[in-house]
Write an enzyme that holds these catalytic residues in place. Structure first.
Site, PDB file in Angstrom:
ATOM      1  N   ARG A  15      -9.206   3.637  -0.062  1.00 19.30           N
ATOM      2  CA  ARG A  15      -9.113   2.483   1.316  1.00 19.30           C
ATOM      3  C   ARG A  15      -7.555   2.469   1.998  1.00 19.30           C
ATOM      4  O   ARG A  15      -7.584   3.998   2.693  1.00 19.30           O
ATOM      5  CB  ARG A  15      -9.380   0.952   1.144  1.00 19.30           C
ATOM      6  CG  ARG A  15      -9.601   0.795   2.668  1.00 19.30           C
ATOM      7  CD  ARG A  15      -8.312   0.524   3.834  1.00 19.30           C
ATOM      8  NE  ARG A  15      -8.249  -0.733   2.621  1.00 19.30           N
ATOM      9  CZ  ARG A  15      -6.362  -0.920   3.380  1.00 19.30           C
ATOM     10  NH1 ARG A  15      -6.082  -0.606   4.112  1.00 19.30           N
ATOM     11  NH2 ARG A  15      -5.575  -1.753   2.713  1.00 19.30           N
ATOM     12  N   ASP A  16      -6.459   1.751   1.745  1.00 23.00           N
ATOM     13  CA  ASP A  16      -5.306   1.989   1.713  1.00 23.00           C
ATOM     14  C   ASP A  16      -4.360   3.413   2.098  1.00 23.00           C
ATOM     15  O   ASP A  16      -3.919   3.837   2.725  1.00 23.00           O
ATOM     16  CB  ASP A  16      -4.023   1.071   0.789  1.00 23.00           C
ATOM     17  CG  ASP A  16      -2.789   0.722   2.287  1.00 23.00           C
ATOM     18  OD1 ASP A  16      -2.330   1.508   3.260  1.00 23.00           O
ATOM     19  OD2 ASP A  16      -2.973  -0.331   1.813  1.00 23.00           O
ATOM     20  N   HIS A 207       1.109  -7.080  -1.704  1.00 21.49           N
ATOM     21  CA  HIS A 207       0.600  -5.965  -1.470  1.00 21.49           C
ATOM     22  C   HIS A 207       1.819  -4.958  -0.952  1.00 21.49           C
ATOM     23  O   HIS A 207       2.415  -5.058   0.135  1.00 21.49           O
ATOM     24  CB  HIS A 207      -0.462  -5.904  -0.330  1.00 21.49           C
ATOM     25  CG  HIS A 207      -0.947  -5.010  -0.125  1.00 21.49           C
ATOM     26  ND1 HIS A 207      -2.454  -4.769  -0.059  1.00 21.49           N
ATOM     27  CD2 HIS A 207      -1.150  -4.434   0.577  1.00 21.49           C
ATOM     28  CE1 HIS A 207      -2.554  -3.570   0.931  1.00 21.49           C
ATOM     29  NE2 HIS A 207      -1.608  -3.021   1.504  1.00 21.49           N
ATOM     30  N   HIS A 209       3.953  -1.796   0.002  1.00 21.21           N
ATOM     31  CA  HIS A 209       4.152  -1.103   0.373  1.00 21.21           C
ATOM     32  C   HIS A 209       5.878  -0.042   0.060  1.00 21.21           C
ATOM     33  O   HIS A 209       6.153  -1.380  -0.524  1.00 21.21           O
ATOM     34  CB  HIS A 209       4.375   0.101   2.209  1.00 21.21           C
ATOM     35  CG  HIS A 209       2.805  -0.531   2.169  1.00 21.21           C
ATOM     36  ND1 HIS A 209       1.612   1.215   2.595  1.00 21.21           N
ATOM     37  CD2 HIS A 209       2.148  -1.341   2.169  1.00 21.21           C
ATOM     38  CE1 HIS A 209       0.237   0.535   2.278  1.00 21.21           C
ATOM     39  NE2 HIS A 209       0.302  -0.316   2.865  1.00 21.21           N
ATOM     40  N   CYS A 240       0.255   2.580   6.895  1.00 17.79           N
ATOM     41  CA  CYS A 240      -1.538   2.619   7.591  1.00 17.79           C
ATOM     42  C   CYS A 240      -1.182   3.565   9.541  1.00 17.79           C
ATOM     43  O   CYS A 240       0.148   3.364   9.467  1.00 17.79           O
ATOM     44  CB  CYS A 240      -1.323   1.147   8.205  1.00 17.79           C
ATOM     45  SG  CYS A 240      -1.920   0.551   9.444  1.00 17.79           S
ATOM     46  N   ASN A 249       1.508   2.933  -1.096  1.00 14.60           N
ATOM     47  CA  ASN A 249       1.338   2.166  -1.468  1.00 14.60           C
ATOM     48  C   ASN A 249       2.502   2.148  -3.353  1.00 14.60           C
ATOM     49  O   ASN A 249       2.395   2.931  -3.147  1.00 14.60           O
ATOM     50  CB  ASN A 249       0.446   1.158  -1.827  1.00 14.60           C
ATOM     51  CG  ASN A 249      -0.452   0.313  -0.813  1.00 14.60           C
ATOM     52  OD1 ASN A 249      -1.300   1.349   0.326  1.00 14.60           O
ATOM     53  ND2 ASN A 249      -0.605  -0.847  -0.247  1.00 14.60           N
TER      54      ASN A 249
END
Ligand code: HMG
Ligand code: MG
Length: 298
Positions: A15-16, A207, A209, A240, A249
């Site tokens: 996803r990310d 989370h 990055h 994002c 990430n």
């Protein structure tokens, strides 16, 4: 110093990791990627997002991806849901866990989901209700906890109050997102201390990055605070589309290397992870960010 014995890694690569990729990645490739990841011992693999395909075209085939992956009953495959329309798709697909996402920055909230923080929380109320009615777990993301691409510094009180609101609304876990990777260890410590006044460490995840290479140092602080859930992305993929400058990430391989060196269990097999990483990077126009992977390759 006390560290957790065991850490749960939430793999956000599908996803990310992929949401910001310019290369066209076929639905079949995404499915195979998740199937390979499923064999590595990961317990949580974020599989996609039921967001607007106009806003994030790379996630447009998320339902097809979710419906066709080989689901391991021991793995949770959460899907991002921004509103009721996304929730309806989650229900149609039989998703068992969703992730809602809010921000600690007004400007980022506007850019990312086209509404104020308050409007986003109001939107999530019926989504959470519907999830409860259908026995679906809800994870909550809070973005920009260590800085915003539009506003710069964000007050820790805003972060901790918004995290508390999301948690009180019914999220089982709040993942604190350093969306643009600007956090440093002492700043991370202050932010976590403020959030932990309201939410127990058992209900928190981090989370990061890794824009400035600070993610592992920040994760170490989170571990020292007793937080034992870490989001990461294979090969350091990620970013994002609405956070200019956000790099990938933290790489799952690097987190795993650090944790295994510290004797902290994850249940993940690094050779299978490498297989997943080698697979997906064949389809991307770039190299993995993971130093560990490069080291393995000599
Ligand atoms: P909007 O334009 O305000 O929505 O977008 P709307 O309700 O006015 O609807 C406009 C159009 O979108 C309509 O279609 C709707 O049907 C459609 P049209 O009539 O124009 O053809 N639409 C949808 N289509 C599919 N699925 C839906 C959906 N909702 C509306 N769920 C919206 C608001 C929230 C939809 C939009 O802003 C959006 O999709 N944003 C998502 C942005 C995103 O995915 N960002 C990346 C994920 S967050 C992240 O990466 C951070 C994180 O990793 C943590 C961290 O690092 O900090 C989680
Ligand atoms: Mg992210």
């Amino acid at each position: 110093m006390n560290y957790p014995d065991k850490v749960r890694i939430v793999e956000v690569g599908p996803r990310d990791g992929l949401q910001n990729e310019k290369s066209i990645i076929s639905t079949d490739t995404k499915i195979k990627f998740i199937n390979i990841l499923s064999k590595s011992g990961l317990q949580n693999i974020e599989a996609g997002a039921f967001v607007s395909p106009k806003w994030v075209p790379q996630m447009a085939d998320s339902a097809e991806v979710f419906n066709n992956i080989e689901k391991n009953p021991n793995i949770s495959y959460p899907m991002l849901v921004p509103n009721q329309q996304g929730m309806e798709k989650a229900l149609e697909s039989g998703v068992q866990e969703i992730a809602i996402f809010a921000a600690a920055s007004e400007s980022f909230s506007q850019k990312n989901i086209n509404c104020t923080i308050k409007e986003s929380l109001d939107r999530f109320l019926p989504v959470i209700e519907s999830a409860k009615d259908n026995n679906i777990k809800v994870r909550g993301y809070l973005s920009c906890v260590l800085g915003c691409p539009y506003e710069g510094d964000i007050a820790v009180e805003t972060v901790s109050n918004t995290a508390k609101t999301l948690f009180d609304m019914g999220c089982y876990e709040i993942s604190l997102g350093d969306t643009i990777g600007v956090g440093t260890p002492l700043k991370t410590e202050r932010m976590l201390e403020s959030v932990m006044l309201h939410i127990n460490k058992e209900n928190l995840a981090v989370h990061f990055h890794d824009t400035y290479g600070q993610a592992l140092a920040n994760i170490l602080i989170a571990l020292q605070k007793g937080i034992a859930v870490i989001d990461s992305s294979i090969g350091g993929l990620g970013g994002c589309p609405y956070a200019k400058g956000a790099s990938g990430n933290v790489a799952t391989e690097d987190v795993l290397y650090m944790l295994s060196g510290m004797g902290i269990k994850t249940g993940i097999d690094s050779a299978s992870l490498k297989q997943a990483s080698d697979f997906i990077f064949k389809y991307l126009d770039k190299e993995s960010n993971s130093k560990y992977r490069l080291a393995l390759n000599g």
